[in-house]
Structures are given as C-alpha cells and as structure tokens.
Design a protein around this motif. Structure first.
Motif, PDB file in Angstrom:
ATOM      1  N   ARG A 162       0.806  -1.230   0.000  1.00  0.00           N
ATOM      2  CA  ARG A 162       0.000   0.000   0.000  1.00  0.00           C
ATOM      3  C   ARG A 162       0.840   1.282   0.000  1.00  0.00           C
ATOM      4  N   TYR A 163       2.114   1.171  -0.315  1.00  0.00           N
ATOM      5  CA  TYR A 163       2.916   2.383  -0.476  1.00  0.00           C
ATOM      6  C   TYR A 163       2.369   3.195  -1.650  1.00  0.00           C
ATOM      7  N   GLU A 164       2.234   4.505  -1.448  1.00  0.00           N
ATOM      8  CA  GLU A 164       1.689   5.398  -2.472  1.00  0.00           C
ATOM      9  C   GLU A 164       2.810   5.865  -3.388  1.00  0.00           C
ATOM     10  N   PHE A 165       2.735   5.493  -4.660  1.00  0.00           N
ATOM     11  CA  PHE A 165       3.773   5.862  -5.615  1.00  0.00           C
ATOM     12  C   PHE A 165       3.720   7.339  -5.978  1.00  0.00           C
ATOM     13  N   SER A 166       4.887   7.864  -6.354  1.00  0.00           N
ATOM     14  CA  SER A 166       4.981   9.189  -6.956  1.00  0.00           C
ATOM     15  C   SER A 166       5.780   9.046  -8.243  1.00  0.00           C
ATOM     16  N   PRO A 167       5.213   9.451  -9.396  1.00  0.00           N
ATOM     17  CA  PRO A 167       5.940   9.341 -10.659  1.00  0.00           C
ATOM     18  C   PRO A 167       7.178  10.232 -10.706  1.00  0.00           C
ATOM     19  N   HIS A 168       7.219  11.238  -9.827  1.00  0.00           N
ATOM     20  CA  HIS A 168       8.296  12.226  -9.882  1.00  0.00           C
ATOM     21  C   HIS A 168       9.416  11.968  -8.893  1.00  0.00           C
ATOM     22  N   LYS A 169       9.161  11.138  -7.886  1.00  0.00           N
ATOM     23  CA  LYS A 169      10.165  10.929  -6.853  1.00  0.00           C
ATOM     24  C   LYS A 169      10.048   9.517  -6.296  1.00  0.00           C
ATOM     25  N   SER A 170      11.179   8.820  -6.233  1.00  0.00           N
ATOM     26  CA  SER A 170      11.174   7.456  -5.723  1.00  0.00           C
ATOM     27  C   SER A 170      11.240   7.461  -4.198  1.00  0.00           C
ATOM     28  N   ILE A 171      10.915   6.332  -3.610  1.00  0.00           N
ATOM     29  CA  ILE A 171      11.029   6.175  -2.171  1.00  0.00           C
ATOM     30  C   ILE A 171      12.504   6.224  -1.774  1.00  0.00           C
ATOM     31  N   THR A 172      12.804   6.761  -0.610  1.00  0.00           N
ATOM     32  CA  THR A 172      14.179   6.862  -0.126  1.00  0.00           C
ATOM     33  C   THR A 172      14.289   6.210   1.249  1.00  0.00           C
ATOM     34  N   PRO A 173      15.511   5.855   1.673  1.00  0.00           N
ATOM     35  CA  PRO A 173      15.695   5.191   2.971  1.00  0.00           C
ATOM     36  C   PRO A 173      15.183   5.994   4.159  1.00  0.00           C
ATOM     37  N   ASP A 174      15.062   7.316   4.010  1.00  0.00           N
ATOM     38  CA  ASP A 174      14.570   8.110   5.135  1.00  0.00           C
ATOM     39  C   ASP A 174      13.040   8.238   5.152  1.00  0.00           C
ATOM     40  N   HIS A 175      12.362   7.588   4.192  1.00  0.00           N
ATOM     41  CA  HIS A 175      10.902   7.592   4.186  1.00  0.00           C
ATOM     42  C   HIS A 175      10.407   6.779   5.383  1.00  0.00           C
ATOM     43  N   PRO A 176       9.371   7.255   6.066  1.00  0.00           N
ATOM     44  CA  PRO A 176       8.913   6.586   7.297  1.00  0.00           C
ATOM     45  C   PRO A 176       8.483   5.128   7.114  1.00  0.00           C
ATOM     46  N   VAL A 177       8.076   4.720   5.913  1.00  0.00           N
ATOM     47  CA  VAL A 177       7.628   3.333   5.727  1.00  0.00           C
ATOM     48  C   VAL A 177       8.689   2.473   5.039  1.00  0.00           C
ATOM     49  N   PHE A 178       9.834   3.044   4.728  1.00  0.00           N
ATOM     50  CA  PHE A 178      10.902   2.314   4.046  1.00  0.00           C
ATOM     51  C   PHE A 178      11.386   1.152   4.910  1.00  0.00           C
ATOM     52  N   ILE A 179      11.458  -0.044   4.330  1.00  0.00           N
ATOM     53  CA  ILE A 179      11.932  -1.222   5.059  1.00  0.00           C
ATOM     54  C   ILE A 179      13.445  -1.313   4.883  1.00  0.00           C
ATOM     55  N   ALA A 180      14.169  -0.960   5.935  1.00  0.00           N
ATOM     56  CA  ALA A 180      15.626  -0.838   5.830  1.00  0.00           C
ATOM     57  C   ALA A 180      16.338  -2.184   5.748  1.00  0.00           C
ATOM     58  N   SER A 181      15.814  -3.185   6.422  1.00  0.00           N
ATOM     59  CA  SER A 181      16.496  -4.491   6.459  1.00  0.00           C
ATOM     60  C   SER A 181      15.526  -5.610   6.088  1.00  0.00           C
ATOM     61  N   PRO A 182      15.159  -5.683   4.814  1.00  0.00           N
ATOM     62  CA  PRO A 182      14.221  -6.728   4.398  1.00  0.00           C
ATOM     63  C   PRO A 182      14.878  -8.106   4.454  1.00  0.00           C
ATOM     64  N   SER A 183      14.089  -9.120   4.723  1.00  0.00           N
ATOM     65  CA  SER A 183      14.600 -10.491   4.727  1.00  0.00           C
ATOM     66  C   SER A 183      14.474 -11.072   3.321  1.00  0.00           C
ATOM     67  N   LEU A 184      15.039 -12.240   3.146  1.00  0.00           N
ATOM     68  CA  LEU A 184      14.999 -12.896   1.843  1.00  0.00           C
ATOM     69  C   LEU A 184      13.572 -13.143   1.382  1.00  0.00           C
ATOM     70  N   LYS A 185      12.686 -13.449   2.314  1.00  0.00           N
ATOM     71  CA  LYS A 185      11.299 -13.732   1.949  1.00  0.00           C
ATOM     72  C   LYS A 185      10.545 -12.481   1.508  1.00  0.00           C
ATOM     73  N   ASP A 186      11.059 -11.290   1.862  1.00  0.00           N
ATOM     74  CA  ASP A 186      10.401 -10.043   1.483  1.00  0.00           C
ATOM     75  C   ASP A 186      10.749  -9.615   0.062  1.00  0.00           C
ATOM     76  N   LYS A 187      11.789 -10.205  -0.500  1.00  0.00           N
ATOM     77  CA  LYS A 187      12.267  -9.774  -1.813  1.00  0.00           C
ATOM     78  C   LYS A 187      11.376 -10.300  -2.933  1.00  0.00           C
ATOM     79  N   ILE A 188      11.515  -9.681  -4.095  1.00  0.00           N
ATOM     80  CA  ILE A 188      10.824 -10.167  -5.287  1.00  0.00           C
ATOM     81  C   ILE A 188      11.642 -11.314  -5.868  1.00  0.00           C
ATOM     82  N   HIS A 189      10.977 -12.423  -6.139  1.00  0.00           N
ATOM     83  CA  HIS A 189      11.677 -13.600  -6.653  1.00  0.00           C
ATOM     84  C   HIS A 189      11.472 -13.797  -8.151  1.00  0.00           C
ATOM     85  N   CYS A 190      10.466 -13.128  -8.702  1.00  0.00           N
ATOM     86  CA  CYS A 190      10.204 -13.221 -10.144  1.00  0.00           C
ATOM     87  C   CYS A 190       9.551 -11.932 -10.621  1.00  0.00           C
TER      88      CYS A 190
END
Length: 298
Positions: free
Chosen positions: A138-166
């Motif tokens: 449910r992250y709200e996209f912005s066509p003009h600016k990407s998410i950054t590590p300082d964004h409040p919902v940014f997941i700083a340390s995702p696990s392997l299961k959180d990644k995209i596999h395909c």
C-alpha cells in the motif's frame, strides 16, 4: 433441432472434447500448485512482481489467478482502461485457496504502469527498492520521486522472503509492433536491475484472441501458429529474453463464469513461473542469505 450449446459456442465435438480434457488438466494443475512448496526453507512464499504498460493486463492477471483458486470470478485488483495508471499504490496480493481455504505459497505484486516518458507512471528508481523488499504493501507511488531510505515506511532491512523472486513483464500481444524505442529502453533499464538482483524474469503476452486455439491437445505446449511464434520471437529479440521464458495467457475481462480453457492456461503459466524461480533458488548462497546475480543474457 434443440441446440445443446450456449449462444456463441459452436456444436463442435472437438471443441467439447478439448473442454473436457482441459477440466481434467486444470484439476491436475490445481493439485500441483496447492502442494507447491519453495525449495528454499528460508522462503515461505514466492513473490511475483508484474510490470508493464498501462492497460497491458497486470491487475487482470492477478484477478484471474485469484478467481481460479476461488472457484468464482473476483475483481479485487482494480482494473482500468484509461491512458493513465489506475494503480497508484504498491499492492501485494495473497492468493487464497477457496473461501475458507489456506493461503497459497505465492503472492502477486501490482504496481503503477511503466511509461516511456519520464515523470509519468512508475518511477524507475523505485524498481531496485521494490526488488529488494524495501517497499511495503500500500505504499503510495509518486511518478516524480522514488522512495528513499529516510521515508517513514521504508523497510531498511528486508529479509529474503520479502524480496521479489520473479518479475513478469506483461504486454498486450496486439500492441507488440507499437512498442517504441523509448519503451524498449525503459524495459532494458529495469531489466538490468532485475538481473543484478538475481531475480527471475519472464514475459506474459496477454489479450490473445482464442484461448482454445493457443492450447494444444495435451494442454502443456503452446500452439505453433505462425502469428503466435512471430510475436514471441519478436519480443524475445526486442527484450533479449529467451523464448522459453515467454508465455501467452488470456485473462478474465468481462466474463461472468469461469472457463476451463482459460483456467488451464492461467495455471500453466503460473506453474512455469514458480518452476523458473525454484531453478534459480537452487543456486542461492544460503550462507549469505542473498540471491546470486543472474547471468546477463546475450
């Protein structure tokens, strides 16, 4: 004479025999997918990200997969036909087996449509963060600016299961010839990130004309019709993606009931994607917990 077939379906014993066989094959595929388990214990669910132009059928594919397992048509993912992307949030959809069944070990992720112009559609700089699992549902996209590590919902340390596999590029098979050089360049820009992350990459060609003509009698191989093969070869050369990673599928659009032919093709494509991911996961360096870089295609 009394017509035994619904309007629009011809009295064709070959067709009806194919429907009967498709129902059996659909049930076999359903059983196989219900029993599927990722080869790597660290991953409980395979995450599949759908990327493509606006209106190519990304959300429709999600709805189609969920419909087959629900046993009825469902429209959870919002589908639009406008020139601008209807999907503005990053959505992660679990797939439930029936009304009261368990959740299956794969998830489908939806995003904004890709656009050839900068500042329109999904920001390419968001792609690496999505692939690494840093972007929440449910992250709200912005066509003009990407998410950054300082964004409040940014997941700083995702696990392997959180990644995209395909990652599945979703393209309208009827618009292949209209893809511009700018669009191809954006696809290849995204593709570099996908390959560098060690993520599987496939193409889904949607909006085929007749599902019954795409499937051969054994329901495992695509029809070798000249039109279909030409489109597949064209996409393969255009995007440098192997032919065996390009699939045709017919999503549910305006139908009111499920069709065993469509179900079979949808399930077949889903199974092939999961198999491709499993092949890549076999090379996973478990001691690091990271996916190995996927070799660039020639």
């Amino acid at each position: 004479m009394l017509c035994l077939f619904p309007t629009g379906i011809k009295d064709d014993t070959t067709y009806m025999r194919k429907v009967t066989r498709a129902s059996k094959q659909r049930n076999r595929l359903l059983a196989e997918l219900r029993a599927f388990k990722p080869k790597v214990d660290l991953i409980s669910e395979i995450c599949i990200l759908l990327l493509g132009p606006v209106g190519s059928g990304k959300s429709s594919f999600i709805n189609s997969v969920k419909s087959v397992f629900q046993g009825r048509l469902t429209r959870q993912a919002i589908v639009g036909s406008d020139d601008t992307s209807i999907t503005e949030q990053y959505r992660i959809y679990s797939v439930k087996d029936g009304k009261d069944g368990k959740y299956l070990p794969f998830m489908l992720c939806d995003s904004m449509g890709l656009h050839e112009e900068e500042g329109v559609g999904l920001c390419v700089d968001d792609i690496p963060h999505i692939l690494k699992g840093c972007v929440p549902d449910r992250y709200e996209f912005s066509p003009h600016k990407s998410i950054t590590p300082d964004h409040p919902v940014f997941i700083a340390s995702p696990s392997l299961k959180d990644k995209i596999h395909c990652v599945a590029y979703v393209l309208d098979i009827n618009s292949i010839s209209s893809i511009t050089s700018k669009e191809v360049a954006k696809f290849k820009e995204v593709q570099k990130e996908v390959l560098n992350c060690g993520t599987a990459l496939v193409v889904l060609l949607t909006k085929i004309d007749k599902c019954s003509e795409i499937l051969q009698d054994n329901f495992l191989n695509m029809n070798n019709s000249m039109t279909s093969q030409n489109q597949i070869i064209k996409v393969s050369k255009m995007l440098d993606i192997p032919i065996y990673n390009i699939f045709m599928v017919e999503n549910y659009a305006s139908e009111l009931e499920l069709d065993p032919l469509k179900d079979t093709l949808i399930l077949f494509v889903l199974r092939q994607m999961l198999r491709i991911v499993d092949d890549i996961l076999e090379d996973l360096p478990l001691e690091t917990g990271n996916l190995a870089p996927f070799p660039l295609l020639s």
